[in-house]
Design a protein around this motif. Sequence first.
Motif, PDB file in Angstrom:
ATOM      1  N   THR A   1       0.851  -1.183   0.000  1.00 45.65           N
ATOM      2  CA  THR A   1       0.000   0.000   0.000  1.00 45.65           C
ATOM      3  C   THR A   1       0.888   1.234   0.000  1.00 45.65           C
ATOM      4  O   THR A   1       1.821   1.329   0.799  1.00 45.65           O
ATOM      5  CB  THR A   1      -0.913   0.031   1.245  1.00 45.65           C
ATOM      6  N   ILE A   2       0.616   2.163  -0.917  1.00 47.49           N
ATOM      7  CA  ILE A   2       1.351   3.421  -0.977  1.00 47.49           C
ATOM      8  C   ILE A   2       0.336   4.556  -0.915  1.00 47.49           C
ATOM      9  O   ILE A   2      -0.627   4.583  -1.688  1.00 47.49           O
ATOM     10  CB  ILE A   2       2.192   3.526  -2.264  1.00 47.49           C
ATOM     11  N   VAL A   3       0.546   5.487   0.015  1.00 48.62           N
ATOM     12  CA  VAL A   3      -0.384   6.600   0.194  1.00 48.62           C
ATOM     13  C   VAL A   3       0.392   7.838   0.637  1.00 48.62           C
ATOM     14  O   VAL A   3       1.420   7.728   1.309  1.00 48.62           O
ATOM     15  CB  VAL A   3      -1.484   6.246   1.226  1.00 48.62           C
ATOM     16  N   SER A   4      -0.083   9.007   0.223  1.00 46.75           N
ATOM     17  CA  SER A   4       0.546  10.273   0.619  1.00 46.75           C
ATOM     18  C   SER A   4      -0.322  10.980   1.655  1.00 46.75           C
ATOM     19  O   SER A   4      -1.549  10.823   1.653  1.00 46.75           O
ATOM     20  CB  SER A   4       0.745  11.174  -0.602  1.00 46.75           C
ATOM     21  N   PHE A   5       0.312  11.760   2.521  1.00 45.12           N
ATOM     22  CA  PHE A   5      -0.428  12.442   3.586  1.00 45.12           C
ATOM     23  C   PHE A   5       0.350  13.654   4.066  1.00 45.12           C
ATOM     24  O   PHE A   5       1.535  13.828   3.724  1.00 45.12           O
ATOM     25  CB  PHE A   5      -0.688  11.473   4.759  1.00 45.12           C
ATOM     26  N   GLU A   6      -0.299  14.478   4.894  1.00 41.04           N
ATOM     27  CA  GLU A   6       0.344  15.641   5.492  1.00 41.04           C
ATOM     28  C   GLU A   6       0.557  15.481   6.998  1.00 41.04           C
ATOM     29  O   GLU A   6       1.553  15.950   7.530  1.00 41.04           O
ATOM     30  CB  GLU A   6      -0.492  16.893   5.223  1.00 41.04           C
ATOM     31  N   GLU A   7      -0.401  14.847   7.691  1.00 41.20           N
ATOM     32  CA  GLU A   7      -0.293  14.631   9.129  1.00 41.20           C
ATOM     33  C   GLU A   7      -0.698  13.201   9.460  1.00 41.20           C
ATOM     34  O   GLU A   7      -1.607  12.648   8.836  1.00 41.20           O
ATOM     35  CB  GLU A   7      -1.197  15.602   9.897  1.00 41.20           C
ATOM     36  N   ALA A   8      -0.032  12.626  10.470  1.00 39.02           N
ATOM     37  CA  ALA A   8      -0.351  11.251  10.854  1.00 39.02           C
ATOM     38  C   ALA A   8      -0.016  11.006  12.314  1.00 39.02           C
ATOM     39  O   ALA A   8       0.873  11.643  12.888  1.00 39.02           O
ATOM     40  CB  ALA A   8       0.413  10.253   9.982  1.00 39.02           C
ATOM     41  N   THR A   9      -0.748  10.071  12.885  1.00 39.63           N
ATOM     42  CA  THR A   9      -0.414   9.489  14.180  1.00 39.63           C
ATOM     43  C   THR A   9      -0.357   7.980  13.999  1.00 39.63           C
ATOM     44  O   THR A   9      -1.278   7.392  13.409  1.00 39.63           O
ATOM     45  CB  THR A   9      -1.466   9.846  15.249  1.00 39.63           C
ATOM     46  N   ILE A  10       0.718   7.369  14.454  1.00 38.07           N
ATOM     47  CA  ILE A  10       0.887   5.924  14.300  1.00 38.07           C
ATOM     48  C   ILE A  10       1.265   5.341  15.650  1.00 38.07           C
ATOM     49  O   ILE A  10       2.186   5.818  16.314  1.00 38.07           O
ATOM     50  CB  ILE A  10       1.976   5.582  13.258  1.00 38.07           C
ATOM     51  N   ASP A  11       0.558   4.284  16.054  1.00 36.25           N
ATOM     52  CA  ASP A  11       0.871   3.592  17.298  1.00 36.25           C
ATOM     53  C   ASP A  11       1.020   2.107  17.013  1.00 36.25           C
ATOM     54  O   ASP A  11       0.492   1.582  16.021  1.00 36.25           O
ATOM     55  CB  ASP A  11      -0.226   3.821  18.341  1.00 36.25           C
ATOM     56  N   LEU A  12       1.762   1.447  17.878  1.00 36.02           N
ATOM     57  CA  LEU A  12       2.002   0.012  17.773  1.00 36.02           C
ATOM     58  C   LEU A  12       1.221  -0.669  18.875  1.00 36.02           C
ATOM     59  O   LEU A  12       1.334  -0.316  20.047  1.00 36.02           O
ATOM     60  CB  LEU A  12       3.504  -0.267  17.917  1.00 36.02           C
ATOM     61  N   ILE A  13       0.409  -1.661  18.504  1.00 36.53           N
ATOM     62  CA  ILE A  13      -0.487  -2.316  19.440  1.00 36.53           C
ATOM     63  C   ILE A  13       0.164  -3.559  20.038  1.00 36.53           C
ATOM     64  O   ILE A  13       0.558  -4.479  19.312  1.00 36.53           O
ATOM     65  CB  ILE A  13      -1.811  -2.712  18.754  1.00 36.53           C
ATOM     66  N   ASP A  14       0.301  -3.584  21.369  1.00 39.68           N
ATOM     67  CA  ASP A  14       0.747  -4.770  22.118  1.00 39.68           C
ATOM     68  C   ASP A  14       2.048  -5.354  21.585  1.00 39.68           C
ATOM     69  O   ASP A  14       2.189  -6.572  21.432  1.00 39.68           O
ATOM     70  CB  ASP A  14      -0.351  -5.852  22.099  1.00 39.68           C
ATOM     71  N   ASP A  15       3.027  -4.504  21.287  1.00 39.72           N
ATOM     72  CA  ASP A  15       4.304  -5.002  20.781  1.00 39.72           C
ATOM     73  C   ASP A  15       5.346  -3.906  20.914  1.00 39.72           C
ATOM     74  O   ASP A  15       5.041  -2.769  21.290  1.00 39.72           O
ATOM     75  CB  ASP A  15       4.168  -5.426  19.314  1.00 39.72           C
ATOM     76  N   THR A  16       6.595  -4.248  20.621  1.00 40.15           N
ATOM     77  CA  THR A  16       7.676  -3.270  20.573  1.00 40.15           C
ATOM     78  C   THR A  16       8.424  -3.443  19.261  1.00 40.15           C
ATOM     79  O   THR A  16       8.503  -4.548  18.709  1.00 40.15           O
ATOM     80  CB  THR A  16       8.667  -3.443  21.739  1.00 40.15           C
ATOM     81  N   ALA A  17       8.977  -2.360  18.759  1.00 35.15           N
ATOM     82  CA  ALA A  17       9.755  -2.418  17.518  1.00 35.15           C
ATOM     83  C   ALA A  17      10.644  -1.191  17.453  1.00 35.15           C
ATOM     84  O   ALA A  17      10.346  -0.143  18.022  1.00 35.15           O
ATOM     85  CB  ALA A  17       8.841  -2.474  16.296  1.00 35.15           C
ATOM     86  N   HIS A  18      11.753  -1.332  16.733  1.00 34.28           N
ATOM     87  CA  HIS A  18      12.634  -0.193  16.493  1.00 34.28           C
ATOM     88  C   HIS A  18      11.990   0.761  15.491  1.00 34.28           C
ATOM     89  O   HIS A  18      11.226   0.363  14.613  1.00 34.28           O
ATOM     90  CB  HIS A  18      13.975  -0.660  15.915  1.00 34.28           C
ATOM     91  N   VAL A  19      12.324   2.014  15.622  1.00 37.64           N
ATOM     92  CA  VAL A  19      12.019   3.014  14.606  1.00 37.64           C
ATOM     93  C   VAL A  19      13.361   3.559  14.121  1.00 37.64           C
ATOM     94  O   VAL A  19      14.201   3.957  14.927  1.00 37.64           O
ATOM     95  CB  VAL A  19      11.154   4.154  15.166  1.00 37.64           C
TER      96      VAL A  19
END
Length: 310
Positions: A253-271
């Motif tokens: 999936t490829i999409v363009s945007f101006e503002e976003a909020t992203i959260d990770l559910i019940d897990d950990t990961a590097h950014v």
Amino acid sequence: MKNILILVNPSSGKKNSGDVAQIAEETFMARGWHCVTRITKQKSDIGKYTTEACAEKIDHLIIMGGDGTVSEALNALNGLSYRPIIGILPTGTANNIAIGWGMSTDIYKAIDQLVYANQEKCDVGEVNGHLFLSSLSSGTLPETVWEVSEEMKKAYGPMAYFLEGIKSLKDEKPYHFELTLDGKKFEKESTLLLIGVSHSVFGIPRFFSEANKNDGKLHLLSLDQTTLGDKMIILSKLIRNNEETGTMPSSVTIVSFEEATIDLIDDTAHVALDGEKGPDFPLNINVRSGYLTVLIPEKADKGFLFNKEA
């Protein structure tokens, strides 16, 4: 007369930066420009010299280093009312930002490119108060950033990250993300989320084929869990040196945007943020449209995957 500050990080990948800086200074002064060189001794000097350049209203700040050096200087500009025109002489292990601007990885050619460069506006991404010029990513592939050894970096340069990424394609873990893009909220399971500021990511010149460095948008690619065969098809489309990546498999999936909020559910990961360790979730992301004026060569070089000089 132009006033130029060359900011040199001698600890970046190429170790002859002092000699290169002298050549750059002599080249610029031969054009009648006033030029001063500052060589950093510690990481904090990058921000210090950048801030001083702004206070003195230097016309051009030429950053000699890799992505990490550019990122440090960029974040030193955050909140300042004056920002000089930015140019890059790429001397790091990873030079994805400079490559995205069309700079040559042949440092002597890059000096000439800056002499005849055009000035263009450039968007900047912001995440949790940190600015970035290339990409932000999370998931299986960004985990490989922390797997690349110093020996591999020295032996293969920026290709070390690419080769390690290829190895990671066979091992993937889906992550459960909650996203809000320009007010639209949804959940998605992906093995990779990658956000780019412009068309070029990881030195791949048309990673986001419809994007531009000053289109006022950020660009997100998400990859669902899929087969190794599908992933190789996706990779081959992304690294083709042409204007169009063609039709992607449904797992992308490829999409363009101006503002976003992203959260990770019940897990950990590097950014990963411009190749360095980034902030923790949740991520609050937005674009600063036309935030920088940068030096772009009249004739852009190809990305490192296609550049025989690299």
